[in-house]
Structures are given as structure tokens and as C-alpha cells.
Design a protein around this motif. Structure first.
Motif, PDB file in Angstrom:
ATOM      1  N   GLY A  58      46.883   0.353  45.339  1.00 22.92           N
ATOM      2  CA  GLY A  58      47.231   1.420  44.411  1.00 22.92           C
ATOM      3  C   GLY A  58      46.462   2.699  44.702  1.00 22.92           C
ATOM      4  N   THR A  59      46.728   3.693  43.882  1.00 23.63           N
ATOM      5  CA  THR A  59      46.095   5.005  44.037  1.00 23.63           C
ATOM      6  C   THR A  59      45.510   5.433  42.710  1.00 23.63           C
ATOM      7  OG1 THR A  59      47.820   5.567  45.644  1.00 23.63           O
ATOM      8  CG2 THR A  59      46.506   7.380  44.785  1.00 23.63           C
ATOM      9  N   ASN A  60      44.303   5.967  42.749  1.00 27.20           N
ATOM     10  CA  ASN A  60      43.646   6.480  41.551  1.00 27.20           C
ATOM     11  C   ASN A  60      44.404   7.720  41.088  1.00 27.20           C
ATOM     12  OD1 ASN A  60      41.895   7.760  39.682  1.00 27.20           O
ATOM     13  ND2 ASN A  60      40.196   6.582  40.525  1.00 27.20           N
ATOM     14  N   SER A  61      44.877   7.684  39.848  1.00 27.95           N
ATOM     15  CA  SER A  61      45.687   8.786  39.317  1.00 27.95           C
ATOM     16  C   SER A  61      44.894  10.072  39.161  1.00 27.95           C
ATOM     17  CB  SER A  61      46.262   8.392  37.950  1.00 27.95           C
ATOM     18  OG  SER A  61      47.015   7.221  38.042  1.00 27.95           O
ATOM     19  N   THR A  63      41.747  10.990  40.873  1.00 23.87           N
ATOM     20  CA  THR A  63      41.177  11.552  42.102  1.00 23.87           C
ATOM     21  C   THR A  63      42.134  11.507  43.282  1.00 23.87           C
ATOM     22  OG1 THR A  63      40.243   9.427  42.783  1.00 23.87           O
ATOM     23  CG2 THR A  63      38.871  10.839  41.374  1.00 23.87           C
ATOM     24  N   GLY A  64      43.159  10.677  43.224  1.00 22.80           N
ATOM     25  CA  GLY A  64      44.094  10.557  44.342  1.00 22.80           C
ATOM     26  C   GLY A  64      43.587   9.642  45.444  1.00 22.80           C
ATOM     27  N   ALA A  65      42.400   9.063  45.239  1.00 17.95           N
ATOM     28  CA  ALA A  65      41.831   8.168  46.256  1.00 17.95           C
ATOM     29  C   ALA A  65      42.535   6.822  46.211  1.00 17.95           C
ATOM     30  CB  ALA A  65      40.334   7.989  46.006  1.00 17.95           C
ATOM     31  N   SER A  66      42.554   6.180  47.338  1.00 21.67           N
ATOM     32  CA  SER A  66      43.193   4.866  47.390  1.00 21.67           C
ATOM     33  C   SER A  66      42.261   3.826  46.781  1.00 21.67           C
ATOM     34  CB  SER A  66      43.561   4.573  48.839  1.00 21.67           C
ATOM     35  OG  SER A  66      42.990   3.424  49.318  1.00 21.67           O
ATOM     36  N   HIS A  67      42.856   2.847  46.086  1.00 20.71           N
ATOM     37  CA  HIS A  67      42.093   1.790  45.403  1.00 20.71           C
ATOM     38  C   HIS A  67      42.280   0.505  46.188  1.00 20.71           C
ATOM     39  CE1 HIS A  67      40.357  -0.500  42.094  1.00 20.71           C
ATOM     40  NE2 HIS A  67      41.382  -1.329  42.187  1.00 20.71           N
ATOM     41  N   VAL A  81      44.879   3.598  37.682  1.00 19.10           N
ATOM     42  CA  VAL A  81      45.421   3.312  39.010  1.00 19.10           C
ATOM     43  C   VAL A  81      46.934   3.159  38.910  1.00 19.10           C
ATOM     44  CG1 VAL A  81      45.451   1.636  40.899  1.00 19.10           C
ATOM     45  CG2 VAL A  81      43.296   2.208  39.791  1.00 19.10           C
ATOM     46  N   GLY A  84      50.107  -0.559  43.284  1.00 18.27           N
ATOM     47  CA  GLY A  84      49.264  -1.728  43.504  1.00 18.27           C
ATOM     48  C   GLY A  84      49.776  -2.957  42.763  1.00 18.27           C
TER      49      GLY A  84
END
Length: 158
Positions: A58-61, A63-67, A81, A84
């Protein structure tokens, strides 16, 4: 001297081979369902005690970083997130379907052994009460092996 009454003949609903096969199927499902139930309890503690779920990908909503793999807080029912796989929900689904198969294994063994309905209910409770499936499985296993050994001709139906 009172007349001796012979014990009623024990009759099974199948052959000893069928009963032992059903017993093996039941044993595997009892351990698998019991293990999934313990994971389910852990998941519920995480969800309702710590307001978090286990996520993979998934992606952090924000920061846009990948989880990757880890716990995600669910503040007010909203996860940070997107995308994912929610592994916590996956545990719920797998346990539910596994319990259905466990009930089929219970019914198969119960019908072959020709036990009372109360015993079926007790065996079925093993999949919903934590640790009970392990305890019940051990007792049922010994009982089935004992009854099959004590009644070698009970399975001959024809």
C-alpha cells in the motif's frame, strides 16, 4: 442369580478405515482451526485494544511513501494507508471458512461414530472457544481409537 444382560452391540456408521480417515481429517482441521482462532483473538486485541491493523503493501495517504509490512493505526475508522492487503481482515475470512470445513469434519466423524447430538455440539464449540479445539481433539482422538479397538466387528455393515 439375576440373568446377565449382554451389552448392546456397538455399531458404527462405517468401516474402521473410514472412521480412522475421518479422525485424521478432523485432527488436522481441529489444529488448523484452533490456531486460526488464536490468531483471530490476537487480531481482535490489536484492532479494538490498540486501534491498529496489520497491513502488507500500500501507499501512505499522507506522505505518499510506500508501506511494506506493519501495523497501521485506524483512527476513527480511517486508515492512513491506501491499497495493500489488510492481513487482519484476511485472518477473519480464513478462520470463518476454515470453521465451516471444521464443522464438516466434525459431522463426518460424528455420523460415522453414531454419537449423541450433544457430542456434536461439544466438538463444534472447539472452533469458537480459544484452546478448546486442542483439548477436545485430544479426548476425541483417544475415545475414537478406544472404541474402534474395543469393537473390531462393529464396522462391518454387510
Amino acid at each position: 442369580m439375576p440373568p446377565t444382560v449382554a451389552a448392546p452391540k456397538r455399531r458404527f456408521g462405517g468401516t474402521p478405515a473410514q472412521i480412522l480417515s475421518a479422525l485424521k481429517f478432523y485432527k488436522v482441521l481441529a489444529y488448523a482451526t484452533g490456531s486460526m482462532l488464536l490468531l483471530l483473538c490476537l487480531e481482535l486485541v490489536l484492532r479494538y485494544g490498540f486501534q491498529s491493523v496489520l497491513m502488507a503493501g500500500g501507499t501512505n495517504s499522507v506522505t505518499g511513501a510506500s508501506h511494506g509490512l506493519g501495523f497501521v493505526s485506524i483512527d476513527g475508522g480511517v486508515m492512513a494507508v491506501a491499497g495493500g492487503v489488510n492481513l487482519s481482515t484476511l485472518v477473519l475470512i480464513v478462520h470463518g471458512w476454515m470453521y465451516v470445513i471444521y464443522l464438516i469434519a466434525d459431522f463426518r466423524l460424528w455420523s460415522l461414530m453414531r454419537w449423541s447430538f450433544g457430542k456434536l455440539v461439544l466438538i463444534a464449540l472447539g472452533g469458537v472457544v480459544p484452546f478448546l479445539s486442542f483439548i477436545v481433539e485430544g479426548r476425541i482422538h483417544k475415545e475414537v481409537l478406544g472404541e474402534v479397538a474395543a469393537n473390531p466387528k462393529a464396522g462391518k455393515r454387510y
